[in-house]
Write a protein that holds these residues in place. Sequence first.
Motif: not given
Length: 337
Positions: A31-56
Amino acid sequence: MQIFNYASYIRAFENGVSNPNMTYIARALFEPIFNAENVYNRSGYPYVMTSTMAKAWYDQTADIPKNIKKAAGRQDIIDSIGDYFAADILGEVTNQNKESQMYLAMSALVEDSNLAPDQKGLLMQLYQDGDRPEFLGRAFLFAIVANNREKVSVVMEEPIDTDIRRFKEMIKKNHPKPKAMQPPEEVKDHEMGYVHELYRVYHQVSGEDYVRPEDLDSQPKLRRDFDRQRKDYYLAETIHRELRDTIRLDESEGFDLLKDEVYEGIITTRDKYYSTGFDRMTAVMEHASLLPLSNNLQDRTLDWVGAGEKKGVCHMLVNDKRISWMEEDEDGAEKTV
């Protein structure tokens, strides 16, 4: 040597969680990393933790994205990670009754990991200083910048019992025996039970009444014995407090087991017939000092319990009214057998 990355970190961390859920834990940790300024995924959006990501990431089928790794090295995140863990992880995600297991597992992982010497030194210093939130937080940041796909090949080159022995030695190395507390001049409230029993024993020997330590000054031998008994009590109290407050081992899993083992080991000696209560106490203390402890209990108490601590535990059993040095007849009068 173990690989230190997110997958190994999370497995050590799970020891402190009552019902581990990889997605819930990952969401809280990142959470503190995903909510930090200027931390975006490839699409330019903030990261959101999904079950797929967590499992991988848990299963090591995917590495942590580069943008997240880069953010983990930012000074603002490094500076705030300890406060975040103190406020939002410890006691919230973790169960305080299980945290001692987590700290032991995490410190063992760090000590036996492939972390750089300076990183390992920093983490172990934080751990030994008792700064648990900073220790866990900084370890997390080190973990996510590592290659999460790297695994250790399972090659059994040595017997399992050797690995267990090395793990135990590692834990004990990180927790040296604490310096013994010195008995204060004034007898404290938590001592009154066993101290009152000592006064009764000494009265039977000398015929004099005792209500405070200074009263024993007229009997140098008894005064020396009194001081020695208090020293042993505080040896045991040192271990009691260290296991409870620093190691945070639950009473029922540690010190209560020690008291039970000592009780079972000395009760037959205690119940024999003696001329005086002093003789009974002396015999029990001699027996207690030689009492072997089970391997399981030695591991739980980190081999901190020696002869003095065992004798001190006997005084704690007096405090708990599980044993006494004096016998009483049905009218409450003291007997000498």
